[in-house]
Scaffold this active site. Structure first.
Site, PDB file in Angstrom:
ATOM      1  N   HIS A 169       2.006   6.311  -6.464  1.00  0.00           N
ATOM      2  CA  HIS A 169       3.177   5.620  -7.449  1.00  0.00           C
ATOM      3  C   HIS A 169       3.069   4.942  -7.972  1.00  0.00           C
ATOM      4  CE1 HIS A 169       2.331   1.592  -4.522  1.00  0.00           C
ATOM      5  NE2 HIS A 169       3.416   0.882  -5.906  1.00  0.00           N
ATOM      6  N   ASP A 217      -0.030   8.506  -0.351  1.00  0.00           N
ATOM      7  CA  ASP A 217       0.189   7.631  -1.306  1.00  0.00           C
ATOM      8  C   ASP A 217      -1.008   7.749  -2.560  1.00  0.00           C
ATOM      9  OD1 ASP A 217       1.193   6.484  -3.771  1.00  0.00           O
ATOM     10  OD2 ASP A 217       1.687   4.475  -2.490  1.00  0.00           O
ATOM     11  N   SER A 235      -0.980  -3.009  -5.797  1.00  0.00           N
ATOM     12  CA  SER A 235      -0.959  -1.633  -5.186  1.00  0.00           C
ATOM     13  C   SER A 235      -2.065  -1.010  -6.013  1.00  0.00           C
ATOM     14  CB  SER A 235       0.618  -0.951  -5.553  1.00  0.00           C
ATOM     15  OG  SER A 235       1.060  -0.835  -5.192  1.00  0.00           O
TER      16      SER A 235
HETATM   17  N1  ARG Z   1       4.775  -1.924  -3.995  1.00  0.00           N
HETATM   18  C1  ARG Z   1       3.496  -2.496  -4.627  1.00  0.00           C
HETATM   19  C2  ARG Z   1       2.675  -2.094  -5.953  1.00  0.00           C
HETATM   20  O1  ARG Z   1       3.605  -1.337  -6.405  1.00  0.00           O
HETATM   21  C3  ARG Z   1       2.814  -3.167  -3.078  1.00  0.00           C
HETATM   22  C4  ARG Z   1       3.873  -3.596  -2.240  1.00  0.00           C
HETATM   23  C5  ARG Z   1       2.938  -4.565  -0.910  1.00  0.00           C
HETATM   24  N2  ARG Z   1       3.729  -5.431  -0.591  1.00  0.00           N
HETATM   25  C6  ARG Z   1       2.684  -5.363   0.382  1.00  0.00           C
HETATM   26  N3  ARG Z   1       4.143  -6.012   0.971  1.00  0.00           N
HETATM   27  N4  ARG Z   1       1.764  -5.815   0.881  1.00  0.00           N
HETATM   28  O2  ARG Z   1       2.024  -3.602  -6.208  1.00  0.00           O
END
Ligand code: ARG
Length: 286
Positions: free
Chosen positions: A83, A134, A231
């Site tokens: 992503h 992912d 992420s």
């Molecule tokens: N989707 C987020 C990003 O793009 C990461 C989120 C992780 N969240 C969590 N509570 N561990 O950076």
């Protein structure tokens, strides 16, 4: 599900555009997220395989353009989240100034090295509506400094056992409100039993946990977690890579552990896919 990911990445984009972090669509009360990450400062020499993904063109120069994490698993191969490389994030084809930053603890310094990305391979099995699969592989234009790789834990590795202590690394949000770190941090969490992850994310608005391709980790009382901007970065246990930061509901909430791409699934997929080329010793990485 889709909404959460888009939200996560919309914030760095907004930050780049106006120069300050504006929590856009995250209406979560500050108190719920106020102890997020609960991390500690890390010098990159302690986790030399942790790298930053960056594009100054897309995300601005303030934090060297960092927008996601990554992890070196071979001299010219970096794993990250699929992503992080969506068309909405890096464009299609990906921005030519996409770089991996290695050996830099503080994004405001010029320590370490910025390495160009030669090619991007996104797991064709990635499903942006469920977040399943992912992960992506970046092949670097030149090798990372030697020694800066972490072994991946395959299926059956004891590092996946629930209760195992693990550390997640990144330059992401430290309070759930857009306070992006400029210096690398780590947070200690525990691998949780699949049953708990399924209870936390049974489907619907908060997402669905799928044990075959994901793992979840956190603390029963919350307070320590990855967050937006982390992420693609590593979750390491017993010296081996077990997860890539993927998604979660808020950050550090007691009942919403962080969800990670299960690295044994990455290993399994790559052993059959072309994206694995860069991981094979001696292989031509093109
Ligand atoms: N989707 C987020 C990003 O793009 C990461 C989120 C992780 N969240 C969590 N509570 N561990 O950076």
């Amino acid at each position: 599900m889709r909404g959460r990911i888009v939200r996560a990445l919309a914030r760095p984009l907004v930050m780049a555009a106006v120069g300050v972090a504006i929590p856009l669509l995250n209406a979560a009360p500050a108190t719920a997220d106020s102890v997020v990450v609960g991390g500690f400062p890390v010098d990159v020499s302690q986790s030399p395989w942790t790298v930053a993904l960056a594009s100054r063109d897309l995300f601005g120069g303030t934090r060297a353009g960092q927008f996601c994490g990554g992890v070196a698993v071979a001299p010219t191969a970096v794993l990250t989240a699929a992503h992080c490389l969506g068309r909405d994030v890096v464009g299609a084809p990906p921005t030519p100034d996409l770089k991996v930053i290695t050996g830099r603890t503080d994004l405001l310094s010029d320590q370490g090295k910025e390495i160009a990305v030669r090619s991007v391979w996104v797991n064709p099995g990635y499903d942006s509506s469920t977040n399943g699969g992912d992960f992506a592989v970046l092949t670097l234009a030149e090798p990372l400094p030697s020694g800066a790789v972490v072994p991946m834990a395959g299926a059956g590795d004891p590092a996946y056992t629930p209760g195992t202590s693990a550390t997640v690394y990144g330059w992401g949000d430290t309070d759930g409100n857009g306070a992006y770190a400029h210096s690398l941090r780590g947070a200690r969490v525990h691998v949780l039993p699949d049953a708990r992850c399924e209870r936390a994310y049974p489907g619907g608005g908060d997402g669905t946990y799928a044990a075959e391709t994901m793992l979840c980790a956190g603390e029963t009382t919350g307070g320590r977690d990855a967050c937006q901007g982390d992420s693609g970065g590593p979750l390491v246990a017993q010296g081996r890579l077990i997860g890539l930061v993927s998604w979660g509901n808020g950050c550090g909430r007691a009942d919403s552990p962080g969800v990670y791409t299960r690295v044994s699934e990455v290993v399994r997929t790559l052993s059959r896919a072309d994206g694995a080329k860069a991981l094979r010793p001696g292989a031509d990485a093109t």
